[in-house]
Design a protein around this motif. Structure first.
Motif, short mmCIF file in Angstrom:
data_model
loop_
_atom_site.label_atom_id
_atom_site.label_comp_id
_atom_site.label_asym_id
_atom_site.label_seq_id
_atom_site.Cartn_x
_atom_site.Cartn_y
_atom_site.Cartn_z
N VAL A 172 0.84 -1.21 0.00
CA VAL A 172 0.00 0.00 0.00
C VAL A 172 0.87 1.25 0.00
O VAL A 172 0.63 2.20 -0.75
N TRP A 173 1.91 1.24 0.82
CA TRP A 173 2.77 2.42 0.90
C TRP A 173 3.50 2.66 -0.42
O TRP A 173 3.59 3.78 -0.91
N ASP A 174 4.00 1.57 -1.00
CA ASP A 174 4.74 1.70 -2.25
C ASP A 174 3.81 2.09 -3.40
O ASP A 174 4.15 2.94 -4.23
N ALA A 175 2.63 1.47 -3.46
CA ALA A 175 1.69 1.76 -4.54
C ALA A 175 1.18 3.19 -4.51
O ALA A 175 0.83 3.75 -5.55
N THR A 176 1.13 3.79 -3.32
CA THR A 176 0.69 5.18 -3.19
C THR A 176 1.87 6.15 -3.23
O THR A 176 1.73 7.31 -2.82
N GLN A 177 3.02 5.66 -3.72
CA GLN A 177 4.23 6.48 -3.78
C GLN A 177 4.60 7.05 -2.42
O GLN A 177 4.95 8.21 -2.27
N ARG A 178 4.43 6.21 -1.39
CA ARG A 178 4.79 6.54 -0.01
C ARG A 178 4.01 7.72 0.56
O ARG A 178 4.53 8.51 1.35
N HIS A 179 2.73 7.80 0.19
CA HIS A 179 1.88 8.89 0.69
C HIS A 179 0.89 8.42 1.75
O HIS A 179 0.55 9.16 2.65
N ASP A 180 0.40 7.17 1.62
CA ASP A 180 -0.63 6.70 2.55
C ASP A 180 0.03 6.06 3.77
O ASP A 180 0.09 4.85 3.91
N HIS A 181 0.50 6.92 4.68
CA HIS A 181 1.16 6.42 5.89
C HIS A 181 0.18 5.73 6.84
O HIS A 181 0.50 4.72 7.45
N LEU A 214 8.15 4.08 7.82
CA LEU A 214 7.19 5.18 7.68
C LEU A 214 7.72 6.43 8.36
O LEU A 214 7.57 7.55 7.84
N ALA A 215 8.31 6.24 9.53
CA ALA A 215 8.87 7.39 10.26
C ALA A 215 10.15 7.89 9.60
O ALA A 215 10.41 9.10 9.55
N LEU A 216 10.94 6.97 9.05
CA LEU A 216 12.21 7.36 8.43
C LEU A 216 12.01 8.12 7.13
O LEU A 216 12.57 9.20 6.92
N TYR A 217 11.21 7.54 6.23
CA TYR A 217 11.12 8.06 4.87
C TYR A 217 9.79 8.73 4.55
O TYR A 217 9.67 9.34 3.48
N GLY A 218 8.81 8.57 5.43
CA GLY A 218 7.50 9.14 5.17
C GLY A 218 7.25 10.41 5.97
O GLY A 218 7.29 11.52 5.45
N THR A 219 7.00 10.24 7.26
CA THR A 219 6.69 11.38 8.11
C THR A 219 7.93 12.12 8.59
O THR A 219 7.84 13.19 9.19
N ARG A 220 9.10 11.51 8.35
CA ARG A 220 10.39 12.12 8.74
C ARG A 220 10.45 12.40 10.25
O ARG A 220 10.95 13.44 10.68
N GLN A 221 9.96 11.47 11.03
CA GLN A 221 10.03 11.57 12.49
C GLN A 221 11.20 10.71 12.95
O GLN A 221 11.04 9.57 13.37
N ALA A 254 18.53 6.70 11.15
CA ALA A 254 17.74 7.65 11.92
C ALA A 254 18.66 8.60 12.71
O ALA A 254 18.41 9.81 12.77
N HIS A 255 19.71 8.04 13.30
CA HIS A 255 20.67 8.89 14.02
C HIS A 255 21.35 9.88 13.06
O HIS A 255 21.59 11.04 13.41
N ALA A 256 21.64 9.41 11.84
CA ALA A 256 22.27 10.30 10.85
C ALA A 256 21.35 11.46 10.50
O ALA A 256 21.79 12.61 10.36
N MET A 257 20.07 11.17 10.36
CA MET A 257 19.11 12.23 10.05
C MET A 257 19.04 13.27 11.16
O MET A 257 18.73 14.44 10.93
N LEU A 258 19.34 12.82 12.38
CA LEU A 258 19.35 13.73 13.53
C LEU A 258 20.71 14.39 13.72
O LEU A 258 20.90 15.18 14.65
#
Length: 400
Positions: A172-181, A214-221, A254-258
């Motif tokens: 579902v996430w891939d088919a929606t181009q990572r929009h439907d978190h 989802l947190a890493l690449y979607g919502t960026r949390q 995730a640590h790198a993003m922070l």
């Protein structure tokens, strides 16, 4: 009105009929038209059920049982014919869906094998082409689990639900181009709960890890991603070095993003130790790819704005990964980004073209996101013909 109760197959022989189903409907005073109206189906659908041409789908059965004032088990008996359970796997599954209380371990194993087969195709096949079959298998697993009583079968069905729900979350996430978190998160939460009930730590850790994406690449949390990846590593530590290593790799990201360089490096080292100690018998060995460590390390160095280190790691990953996989598009997209930051425009555009080649074949959501990110960073050179060409190709990916 004429309620047809006879049926001849294409070979001229009389087919099986479900007199008991029709008798029950008549006993409570329902016509075929009225039953169809109650269920929201065509009258022809009810006719086919009573002729045993087709079976009610799993989602129809609870409503059909309620309309006929019987239990789901009693409905299964009304639908059953006098034939013995089929010997073929597909036939056994169909028989189990008609009589869910009698599902056995062989049938559940076949259901799980079909889910695994789809999962194996995930990294090289557009998710939209897998979604319908995956949704059907997920619905079947949920339905059978709802009506199964046997303890051992119930546990295996819980594992089947966990695996099918995890796959659905990915698709579902891939088919929606990572929009439907939200929809993907709901599937992952269902998978985590089912895996715990099955006492399957590997399936549980895999679902938690997928949720962390989802947190890493979607919502960026990124902070939430640190917590989820650490949880996945802890759950899988005793049973799967592969999953523990993958969780540590994504914790590093995730640590790198922070911007936490020391924690990132520490997690990369722990991941490497896990992979060095993994065995061929690891239950998650199918998830491992030799390119994983270099690919995620490259992503980490890119997040930490170290393009030279990122390029070195990502080029190593590119040599290790199979061509035309969704993960290949991610590596190539990151290579394009790293070379843009390295001010090497020609190489960046070349990698971006290669990434688009893979995206056109696999419709990789992660690769597409990175490709557009690279295109945005190429805007200062938008007057260059090479950049215009790559932008034109990207536009064709989103043109209906």
């Amino acid at each position: 009105m004429n309620e047809a109760v006879t049926h001849s197959g294409g070979n001229g022989r009389r087919g099986p009929r479900r007199y008991r189903l029709a008798q029950r409907r008549k006993a409570i005073g329902l016509s075929q038209e009225r039953l169809a109206e109650v269920l929201g189906v065509d009258r022809s659908t009810v006719v086919r059920w009573e002729r045993a041409e087709t079976d009610p789908q799993p989602w129809h059965r609870p409503h059909l049982a309620k309309a006929l004032n019987v239990s789901v088990e009693e409905l299964a008996d009304l639908l059953a014919d006098t034939r013995r359970p089929p010997a073929t796997p597909d036939g056994r599954l169909d028989h189990a869906l008609r009589q869910p209380g009698r599902v056995d371990l062989v049938t559940v194993a076949y259901l799980r094998e079909r889910v695994r087969h789809l999962d194996e195709r995930y990294d090289r096949t557009p998710s939209t082409l897998l979604l319908a079959e995956a949704a059907q298998l997920h619905a079947q697993a949920v339905f059978l689990r709802q009506y199964s009583d046997a303890g051992s079968v119930q546990r295996e069905l819980a594992a089947a639900v966990a695996e099918a729900a995890t796959l659905m979350g990915q698709l579902v996430w891939d088919a929606t181009q990572r929009h439907d978190h939200a929809a993907s998160a709901a599937y992952f939460d269902q998978a985590i709960k089912a895996a715990r009930e099955a006492r399957d730590t590997v399936a549980e850790a895999n679902a938690i890890l997928r949720k962390s994406y989802l947190a890493l690449y979607g919502t960026r949390q990124s902070t939430a991603a640190v917590a989820l990846t650490a949880q996945a590593a802890a759950v899988s530590r005793r049973d799967s070095r592969v999953l523990a290593g993958l969780a540590q790799l994504h914790r590093a990201e995730a640590h790198a993003m922070l911007g936490q360089v020391r924690d990132c490096a520490e997690a990369l080292g722990v991941a490497e130790d896990h992979f060095a100690a993994m065995s061929p018998q690891d239950p998650a060995s199918a998830l491992y790819c030799p390119s994983h460590h270099a690919r995620l390390a490259g992503s980490c160095w890119l997040s930490l704005n170290k393009p030279t280190m990122a390029i070195k790691a990502l080029e190593e990953a590119h040599q290790l990964v199979a061509a035309r996989r969704k993960s290949t598009a991610v590596i190539l997209g990151n290579l394009a980004l790293a070379n843009i930051r390295h001010r090497d425009l020609d190489t960046a555009v070349s990698y971006l073209h290669l990434s688009i080649d893979v995206i056109e074949r696999t419709r990789a959501g992660g690769g597409l996101t990175l490709a557009f990110s690279a295109a945005r960073q190429l805007r200062p050179w938008s007057d260059q013909p090479s950049v215009q060409d790559v932008n034109d190709r990207l536009l064709t990916l989103i043109t209906p």
